[in-house]
Write a protein that holds these residues in place. Structure first.
Motif, short mmCIF file in Angstrom:
data_model
loop_
_atom_site.label_atom_id
_atom_site.label_comp_id
_atom_site.label_asym_id
_atom_site.label_seq_id
_atom_site.Cartn_x
_atom_site.Cartn_y
_atom_site.Cartn_z
N PHE A 26 0.62 -1.23 0.19
CA PHE A 26 -0.12 0.17 0.10
C PHE A 26 0.83 1.43 0.33
O PHE A 26 2.14 0.94 0.85
CB PHE A 26 -1.51 -0.18 1.42
CG PHE A 26 -2.24 -1.36 1.01
CD1 PHE A 26 -2.20 -1.62 -0.01
CD2 PHE A 26 -3.15 -0.96 2.02
CE1 PHE A 26 -3.48 -2.73 -0.36
CE2 PHE A 26 -4.23 -2.23 2.53
CZ PHE A 26 -4.37 -2.97 0.77
N ARG A 27 1.39 2.45 -0.43
CA ARG A 27 0.97 3.27 -0.61
C ARG A 27 0.26 4.76 -0.09
O ARG A 27 -0.82 4.49 -1.56
CB ARG A 27 2.53 3.43 -2.14
CG ARG A 27 2.51 5.28 -2.05
CD ARG A 27 3.26 5.53 -2.87
NE ARG A 27 4.76 3.98 -3.00
CZ ARG A 27 5.16 3.68 -4.49
NH1 ARG A 27 5.07 4.18 -5.56
NH2 ARG A 27 5.78 2.29 -4.12
N MET A 28 0.15 5.77 -0.07
CA MET A 28 -0.76 6.39 1.02
C MET A 28 -0.41 7.92 -0.48
O MET A 28 1.08 8.23 -0.68
CB MET A 28 -0.50 7.24 2.05
CG MET A 28 -1.45 8.36 1.82
SD MET A 28 -3.35 7.97 2.85
CE MET A 28 -3.23 9.05 3.75
N ILE A 29 -0.70 7.87 -1.06
CA ILE A 29 -0.85 9.26 -2.17
C ILE A 29 -1.20 10.22 -1.76
O ILE A 29 -0.83 11.72 -2.54
CB ILE A 29 -0.65 8.77 -3.15
CG1 ILE A 29 -2.36 8.92 -4.40
CG2 ILE A 29 -0.04 7.08 -3.76
CD1 ILE A 29 -2.58 8.45 -5.28
N GLY A 30 -2.16 10.72 -0.99
CA GLY A 30 -3.03 11.87 -0.87
C GLY A 30 -3.67 11.81 -0.04
O GLY A 30 -4.15 10.82 0.38
N GLU A 31 -4.80 12.89 1.03
CA GLU A 31 -5.45 13.70 1.42
C GLU A 31 -6.24 14.60 1.53
O GLU A 31 -5.85 15.46 0.62
CB GLU A 31 -4.84 13.62 3.38
CG GLU A 31 -3.93 14.09 3.66
CD GLU A 31 -3.42 14.35 4.50
OE1 GLU A 31 -3.90 14.15 5.77
OE2 GLU A 31 -2.46 13.81 4.57
N ALA A 47 -10.83 18.74 -6.34
CA ALA A 47 -9.77 19.26 -7.53
C ALA A 47 -7.93 18.69 -6.54
O ALA A 47 -7.52 18.73 -7.84
CB ALA A 47 -9.63 20.17 -5.17
N LEU A 48 -8.05 17.80 -5.61
CA LEU A 48 -6.63 16.84 -6.23
C LEU A 48 -6.59 16.28 -7.16
O LEU A 48 -5.83 16.08 -7.93
CB LEU A 48 -6.07 16.11 -4.61
CG LEU A 48 -6.16 16.54 -3.80
CD1 LEU A 48 -5.30 15.76 -2.59
CD2 LEU A 48 -4.20 17.10 -3.98
#
Length: 226
Positions: free
Chosen positions: A36-41, A50-51
């Motif tokens: 797993f890789r968190m790429i944004g919040e 918007a992201l």
């Protein structure tokens, strides 16, 4: 000997929740899962969209799975899920919420959510749900699935009879907004807003906007007045 992971093995994840502590907790946990890789919040649906638009324009990889809260200021989870899945069909959304009412589950699934978890879920279940969504499957919390099963044979009544737009209309009515206010909020004509309100009252078999507001509060669609 284990083979090293490739870029295609990694599941990119985005977290959308209005509570910073929840986002930080998920970030810390996601960091412990090798694939797993968190790429944004984001703190709400509008920020999330918007992201996604920014990444899309820049040609950056979009998340494979979005972990989405339901009740947030501004654009809530159901509306955001519907827009994300329509605009970016390859992005899957898993709802992660404190609310397990059947009506909320129906609304989320109608918006093409790929999973529904409660926030008291075991961390391993979050992993299971994310992997299922990334693989094109749907994972439901056990308690939620049981409630849905009990309702399957029941006729469509109450909030389950409403479309996503009609639920939005009901929430606005519960907030005390007039037909003109609703029209301005949704960028529709006042006549269309009036028609929507009439349809909501008819489907719910209610005689007044006050009754509709009380129903919306009782069912958890909007918070009670402070």
């Amino acid at each position: 000997m284990n083979e090293p992971m490739t870029a295609s093995d990694v599941i990119r994840i985005m977290v959308v929740d209005d509570h910073t502590i929840v986002r930080r907790g998920l970030l810390a946990y996601i960091a412990t899962v090798p694939a797993f890789r968190m790429i944004g919040e984001a703190a709400d649906g509008e920020q999330a969209l918007a992201l996604l638009r920014e990444w899309h324009v820049l040609g950056q990889p979009l998340p494979d799975v979005v972990l989405m809260d339901l009740q947030m200021p501004g654009m809530g989870g159901v509306a955001a899920t519907e827009e994300i899945t329509e605009t970016y069909p390859d992005v899957k959304v898993v709802i992660l919420t404190s609310f397990g009412e059947v009506e909320r589950v129906h609304a989320a699934l109608a918006a093409n959510a790929a999973g529904y978890l409660l926030k008291d879920a075991d961390p391993d279940e979050v992993v299971t749900a994310v992997r299922a969504a990334a693989a094109g499957d749907v994972h439901l919390n056990t308690a939620v699935a049981r409630r849905l099963t009990r309702r399957m044979a029941a006729p469509s009544v109450g909030l389950t009879a409403l479309t996503i737009r009609e639920r939005e209309i009901l929430a606005l009515v519960a907030e005390g907004q007039s037909n003109r206010d609703i029209a301005r909020h949704l960028v529709i004509s006042e006549r269309t807003a009036r028609t929507h309100v009439s349809n909501v009252l008819a489907k719910l078999k209610l005689a007044s906007r006050t009754q509709a507001a009380l129903l919306a509060i009782r069912e958890g669609l909007v918070p009670p007045p402070s």
